[in-house]
Design a protein around this motif. Structure first.
Motif, PDB file in Angstrom:
ATOM      1  N   THR A 198       0.808  -1.195  -0.119  1.00 51.36           N
ATOM      2  CA  THR A 198       0.002  -0.052   0.211  1.00 51.36           C
ATOM      3  C   THR A 198       0.921   1.312  -0.105  1.00 51.36           C
ATOM      4  OG1 THR A 198      -1.863  -1.053   1.110  1.00 51.36           O
ATOM      5  CG2 THR A 198      -1.777   1.198   1.229  1.00 51.36           C
ATOM      6  N   SER A 199       2.018   1.346   0.864  1.00 50.01           N
ATOM      7  CA  SER A 199       2.637   2.286   0.818  1.00 50.01           C
ATOM      8  C   SER A 199       3.540   2.632  -0.534  1.00 50.01           C
ATOM      9  CB  SER A 199       3.766   2.272   2.067  1.00 50.01           C
ATOM     10  OG  SER A 199       3.100   2.151   3.274  1.00 50.01           O
ATOM     11  N   GLU A 200       3.986   1.712  -1.131  1.00 50.87           N
ATOM     12  CA  GLU A 200       4.665   1.779  -2.680  1.00 50.87           C
ATOM     13  C   GLU A 200       3.788   2.107  -3.642  1.00 50.87           C
ATOM     14  OE1 GLU A 200       8.049   1.118  -3.474  1.00 50.87           O
ATOM     15  OE2 GLU A 200       7.857   1.647  -1.368  1.00 50.87           O
ATOM     16  N   PHE A 201       2.277   1.657  -3.486  1.00 48.73           N
ATOM     17  CA  PHE A 201       1.428   2.212  -4.299  1.00 48.73           C
ATOM     18  C   PHE A 201       1.028   3.820  -4.178  1.00 48.73           C
ATOM     19  CE2 PHE A 201      -3.203   3.285  -4.976  1.00 48.73           C
ATOM     20  CZ  PHE A 201      -3.259   2.735  -6.456  1.00 48.73           C
ATOM     21  N   LEU A 202       0.843   4.210  -2.859  1.00 47.43           N
ATOM     22  CA  LEU A 202       0.458   5.411  -2.590  1.00 47.43           C
ATOM     23  C   LEU A 202       1.589   6.437  -2.961  1.00 47.43           C
ATOM     24  CD1 LEU A 202      -1.546   7.349  -1.527  1.00 47.43           C
ATOM     25  CD2 LEU A 202      -0.589   6.994   0.867  1.00 47.43           C
ATOM     26  N   GLY A 203       2.681   6.058  -2.662  1.00 45.97           N
ATOM     27  CA  GLY A 203       4.088   6.782  -2.893  1.00 45.97           C
ATOM     28  C   GLY A 203       4.102   7.080  -4.197  1.00 45.97           C
ATOM     29  N   THR A 204       4.228   5.900  -5.186  1.00 45.37           N
ATOM     30  CA  THR A 204       4.363   6.272  -6.376  1.00 45.37           C
ATOM     31  C   THR A 204       3.438   6.985  -7.324  1.00 45.37           C
ATOM     32  OG1 THR A 204       5.467   3.938  -6.549  1.00 45.37           O
ATOM     33  CG2 THR A 204       5.031   5.082  -8.523  1.00 45.37           C
ATOM     34  N   LEU A 205       1.988   6.647  -6.742  1.00 44.16           N
ATOM     35  CA  LEU A 205       0.793   7.601  -7.145  1.00 44.16           C
ATOM     36  C   LEU A 205       1.090   9.192  -7.001  1.00 44.16           C
ATOM     37  CD1 LEU A 205      -2.886   7.096  -6.421  1.00 44.16           C
ATOM     38  CD2 LEU A 205      -1.784   9.182  -6.157  1.00 44.16           C
ATOM     39  N   LEU A 206       1.649   9.537  -5.795  1.00 41.30           N
ATOM     40  CA  LEU A 206       1.826  10.738  -5.320  1.00 41.30           C
ATOM     41  C   LEU A 206       2.967  11.586  -6.001  1.00 41.30           C
ATOM     42  CD1 LEU A 206       0.977  10.608  -1.301  1.00 41.30           C
ATOM     43  CD2 LEU A 206      -0.542  11.570  -3.379  1.00 41.30           C
ATOM     44  N   LEU A 207       4.098  10.636  -6.102  1.00 43.76           N
ATOM     45  CA  LEU A 207       5.065  11.065  -6.974  1.00 43.76           C
ATOM     46  C   LEU A 207       5.023  11.419  -8.407  1.00 43.76           C
ATOM     47  CD1 LEU A 207       8.355  11.691  -7.011  1.00 43.76           C
ATOM     48  CD2 LEU A 207       8.598   9.213  -7.780  1.00 43.76           C
TER      49      LEU A 207
END
Length: 237
Positions: free
Chosen positions: A7-16
């Motif tokens: 979830t963190s990797e998904f959210l982080g890449t989305l925001l980036l």
């Protein structure tokens, strides 16, 4: 599956993708190259502090490959991260595309913050030069990540040199290729830009992975310390 990590990797890449690539899509005439470079650096810096203790804040398949080759994560964990990163990039690009469509006169086809070479490069760099540039630029990013982190997670002040490195990389790379150094970051926007952005996409997937792999090997030579076992890493985060 490690739900918190995925979830963190998904959210982080989305925001980036949404914020950093978004700066190149909707605010390029106001920010310029320096502003876009700083946006990438500051966004990654903020995400490193927010998500670093949770997943390591890789948000980049090349970084995950470097961690895998450095022995800090296992293959299964790497694959889960890669899937999350690419899906996050697609969703981030989709949200950015919807936002861009609300701005009258803003063109989204062809460019849309994508990467390119030849006539899609600001300086007209050819395919060989673009490949070399992406390898070297990604090498710096992944090498810095590996050098300043002792495990899989970004903690303490680790995020500062990583964010600064990404900003410096973009200052050099934007005129050359638009700067990828991140296959997921290139993949998401290219899906919505279409055309030449898609036909050239392979380079911005392959070259960053090559750069990440070389960085992992170089790091083994310059930092010959025992690697952290995957089970120890998971416990640490």
């Amino acid at each position: 599956m490690q739900k918190r990590i995925v979830t963190s990797e998904f959210l982080g890449t989305l925001l980036l993708v949404f914020f950093a690539v978004g700066s190149a899509v909707v605010a390029v005439e106001y920010l310029g190259t320096v502003g876009i470079a700083l946006t990438f650096g500051f966004t990654l810096l903020a995400l490193a502090y927010a998500l670093g203790p949770l997943s390591g804040c890789h948000v980049n398949p090349a970084v995950t490959l470097g961690m895998l080759m450095a022995g800090r994560i296992d293959l299964r964990t790497a694959v889960e991260r890669w899937v999350a990163q690419f899906l996050g990039a697609i969703v981030g690009a989709a949200l950015l595309f919807l936002l861009a469509k609300q701005i009258p006169g803003l063109e989204t086809s062809g460019e849309f913050g994508t990467n390119g070479y030849d006539d899609r490069s600001a300086v007209g760099i050819n395919i060989g030069g673009a490949f070399l540039a992406e390898v070297v630029l990604t090498f710096l990013l992944v090498y810095v990540v590996l050098a300043v982190t002792h495990k899989v997670a970004v903690t303490g002040f680790d995020g500062l040199p990583i964010g600064l490195a990404l900003a410096a990389i973009h200052l050099v790379g934007i005129p050359l290729t638009g700067t990828s150094v991140n296959p997921a970051r290139s993949f998401g926007p290219a899906l919505f830009a279409g055309g030449a952005a898609l036909s050239q996409l392979w380079l911005f997937i392959v070259a960053p992975l090559v750069g990440g792999a070389i960085a992992a090997y170089a790091h083994r030579l310059t930092h010959p310390f025992p690697n952290v076992l995957p089970e120890e890493t998971e416990d640490a985060i």
